[in-house]
Design a protein around this motif. Structure first.
Motif, mmCIF file in Angstrom:
data_model
loop_
_atom_site.group_PDB
_atom_site.id
_atom_site.type_symbol
_atom_site.label_atom_id
_atom_site.label_comp_id
_atom_site.label_asym_id
_atom_site.label_seq_id
_atom_site.Cartn_x
_atom_site.Cartn_y
_atom_site.Cartn_z
ATOM 1 N N VAL A 1 22.633 14.216 -26.573
ATOM 2 C CA VAL A 1 21.371 13.505 -26.812
ATOM 3 C C VAL A 1 20.924 12.810 -25.529
ATOM 4 O O VAL A 1 19.757 12.847 -25.161
ATOM 5 C CB VAL A 1 21.517 12.485 -27.965
ATOM 6 N N GLU A 2 21.880 12.198 -24.835
ATOM 7 C CA GLU A 2 21.553 11.493 -23.590
ATOM 8 C C GLU A 2 20.994 12.463 -22.555
ATOM 9 O O GLU A 2 19.978 12.179 -21.912
ATOM 10 C CB GLU A 2 22.798 10.806 -23.034
ATOM 11 N N THR A 3 21.635 13.598 -22.383
ATOM 12 C CA THR A 3 21.175 14.570 -21.396
ATOM 13 C C THR A 3 19.773 15.059 -21.747
ATOM 14 O O THR A 3 18.908 15.170 -20.874
ATOM 15 C CB THR A 3 22.163 15.748 -21.305
ATOM 16 N N THR A 4 19.538 15.314 -23.017
ATOM 17 C CA THR A 4 18.211 15.730 -23.462
ATOM 18 C C THR A 4 17.195 14.635 -23.174
ATOM 19 O O THR A 4 16.095 14.905 -22.683
ATOM 20 C CB THR A 4 18.225 16.074 -24.963
ATOM 21 N N TRP A 5 17.555 13.387 -23.470
ATOM 22 C CA TRP A 5 16.659 12.248 -23.239
ATOM 23 C C TRP A 5 16.304 12.143 -21.747
ATOM 24 O O TRP A 5 15.138 11.972 -21.392
ATOM 25 C CB TRP A 5 17.328 10.960 -23.722
ATOM 26 N N LEU A 6 17.283 12.266 -20.874
ATOM 27 C CA LEU A 6 17.014 12.174 -19.439
ATOM 28 C C LEU A 6 16.143 13.335 -18.960
ATOM 29 O O LEU A 6 15.258 13.151 -18.137
ATOM 30 C CB LEU A 6 18.325 12.118 -18.657
ATOM 31 N N ARG A 7 16.370 14.521 -19.492
ATOM 32 C CA ARG A 7 15.532 15.663 -19.110
ATOM 33 C C ARG A 7 14.099 15.480 -19.590
ATOM 34 O O ARG A 7 13.153 15.818 -18.887
ATOM 35 C CB ARG A 7 16.130 16.953 -19.648
ATOM 36 N N LEU A 8 13.931 14.944 -20.802
ATOM 37 C CA LEU A 8 12.584 14.659 -21.298
ATOM 38 C C LEU A 8 11.903 13.596 -20.446
ATOM 39 O O LEU A 8 10.722 13.708 -20.121
ATOM 40 C CB LEU A 8 12.628 14.200 -22.762
ATOM 41 N N ALA A 9 12.639 12.562 -20.098
ATOM 42 C CA ALA A 9 12.073 11.502 -19.258
ATOM 43 C C ALA A 9 11.661 12.060 -17.901
ATOM 44 O O ALA A 9 10.643 11.656 -17.338
ATOM 45 C CB ALA A 9 13.073 10.363 -19.093
ATOM 46 N N ALA A 10 12.443 12.998 -17.388
ATOM 47 C CA ALA A 10 12.123 13.591 -16.096
ATOM 48 C C ALA A 10 10.844 14.415 -16.149
ATOM 49 O O ALA A 10 10.096 14.486 -15.176
ATOM 50 C CB ALA A 10 13.284 14.467 -15.617
ATOM 51 N N SER A 11 10.559 15.024 -17.293
ATOM 52 C CA SER A 11 9.385 15.877 -17.394
ATOM 53 C C SER A 11 8.186 15.179 -18.017
ATOM 54 O O SER A 11 7.103 15.749 -18.077
ATOM 55 C CB SER A 11 9.725 17.124 -18.220
ATOM 56 N N ALA A 12 8.351 13.932 -18.455
ATOM 57 C CA ALA A 12 7.260 13.201 -19.097
ATOM 58 C C ALA A 12 6.199 12.822 -18.076
ATOM 59 O O ALA A 12 6.513 12.507 -16.926
ATOM 60 C CB ALA A 12 7.793 11.941 -19.774
ATOM 61 N N PRO A 13 4.933 12.851 -18.495
ATOM 62 C CA PRO A 13 3.876 12.428 -17.575
ATOM 63 C C PRO A 13 3.981 10.928 -17.302
ATOM 64 O O PRO A 13 4.529 10.178 -18.114
ATOM 65 C CB PRO A 13 2.583 12.756 -18.330
ATOM 66 N N ALA A 14 3.472 10.518 -16.172
ATOM 67 C CA ALA A 14 3.489 9.094 -15.824
ATOM 68 C C ALA A 14 2.664 8.322 -16.841
ATOM 69 O O ALA A 14 1.620 8.793 -17.295
ATOM 70 C CB ALA A 14 2.919 8.897 -14.432
ATOM 71 N N PRO A 15 3.123 7.139 -17.236
ATOM 72 C CA PRO A 15 2.374 6.342 -18.213
ATOM 73 C C PRO A 15 1.032 5.900 -17.652
ATOM 74 O O PRO A 15 0.879 5.731 -16.445
ATOM 75 C CB PRO A 15 3.287 5.139 -18.463
ATOM 76 N N GLN A 16 0.053 5.731 -18.547
ATOM 77 C CA GLN A 16 -1.259 5.237 -18.153
ATOM 78 C C GLN A 16 -1.149 3.764 -17.789
ATOM 79 O O GLN A 16 -0.474 3.005 -18.465
ATOM 80 C CB GLN A 16 -2.260 5.415 -19.302
ATOM 81 N N ILE A 17 -1.828 3.385 -16.739
ATOM 82 C CA ILE A 17 -1.767 2.001 -16.277
ATOM 83 C C ILE A 17 -3.058 1.311 -16.638
ATOM 84 O O ILE A 17 -4.149 1.799 -16.368
ATOM 85 C CB ILE A 17 -1.542 1.957 -14.748
ATOM 86 N N ASP A 18 -2.984 0.157 -17.258
ATOM 87 C CA ASP A 18 -4.134 -0.660 -17.624
ATOM 88 C C ASP A 18 -4.656 -1.319 -16.356
ATOM 89 O O ASP A 18 -3.970 -2.117 -15.725
ATOM 90 C CB ASP A 18 -3.706 -1.717 -18.648
ATOM 91 N N GLU A 19 -5.889 -0.992 -15.977
ATOM 92 C CA GLU A 19 -6.449 -1.503 -14.727
ATOM 93 C C GLU A 19 -6.589 -3.020 -14.731
ATOM 94 O O GLU A 19 -6.692 -3.637 -13.688
ATOM 95 C CB GLU A 19 -7.807 -0.842 -14.454
ATOM 96 N N GLY A 20 -6.577 -3.661 -15.906
ATOM 97 C CA GLY A 20 -6.690 -5.107 -15.993
ATOM 98 C C GLY A 20 -5.447 -5.829 -15.497
ATOM 99 O O GLY A 20 -5.448 -7.039 -15.348
#
Length: 187
Positions: free
Chosen positions: A84-103
């Protein structure tokens, strides 16, 4: 009241062990969440405290602080969830960067930097041997000292130092010589 005193009191009154849970569950959850994600983190923390409760009679009462003992149990529970951990790290590696609130102008630079390296860091962590990753993350995310990490994993402090050094070298190589896990305590 020290952790050892609480655990000793729980031999007579099992409900006393709840104080250990109250003290350390959030810390253990944060560590497990970073390694496994929310659902699995809840499971391994629950399994950790069940195992700790069952083994409380064998706790070394000369150790006032139960954190290394609990983290040692937690790491064993996490190793059971290694896939599960390895899968989680691989998903995190391929996840798009989070949207940043300009405020949030004061935190934009920090968030952009973190977003840029998070996927690469997750991939680098996934590429480490489990034993090296355990040492690195207990020190970097669990905030344990070298001695506490050695106690948690049941290994010699020299082994902690060599595994940490190896993990840091590998992470630095992947990140272009940056070391996001640097601690105040150096090897």
């Amino acid at each position: 009241m020290s952790d050892a005193a609480v655990i000793e009191a729980s031999h007579r009154d099992p409900e006393e062990f709840g104080l250990v849970y109250d003290r350390y569950a959030p810390m253990l959850y944060r560590f497990a969440f970073r390694r496994l994600g929310a659902e699995a983190a809840e499971d391994v923390v629950a399994e950790t405290f069940i195992a700790a409760f069952r083994r409380r009679a064998s706790y070394d009462l000369s150790r006032a602080d139960a954190r290394p003992w609990l983290f040692g149990i937690l790491v064993k529970e996490i190793s059971r969830h290694h896939r599960v951990e390895t899968t989680w790290l691989r998903l995190a590696a391929s996840a798009p960067a989070p949207q940043i609130d300009e405020g949030l102008a004061d935190r934009v630079a920090e968030a952009v930097s973190a977003a840029a390296t998070s996927g690469v860091l997750a991939a680098a962590l996934a590429g480490l041997k489990a034993r090296d990753r355990d040492v690195l993350l207990l020190i970097a995310w669990g905030d344990l000292s070298y001695e506490e990490t050695a106690t948690a994993l049941g290994i010699a402090i020299g082994t902690v130092r060599s595994r940490l050094n190896r993990a840091r070298r590998q992470i630095r190589t992947v990140l272009g010589n940056a070391d996001p896990a640097r601690t105040m305590e150096e090897s």
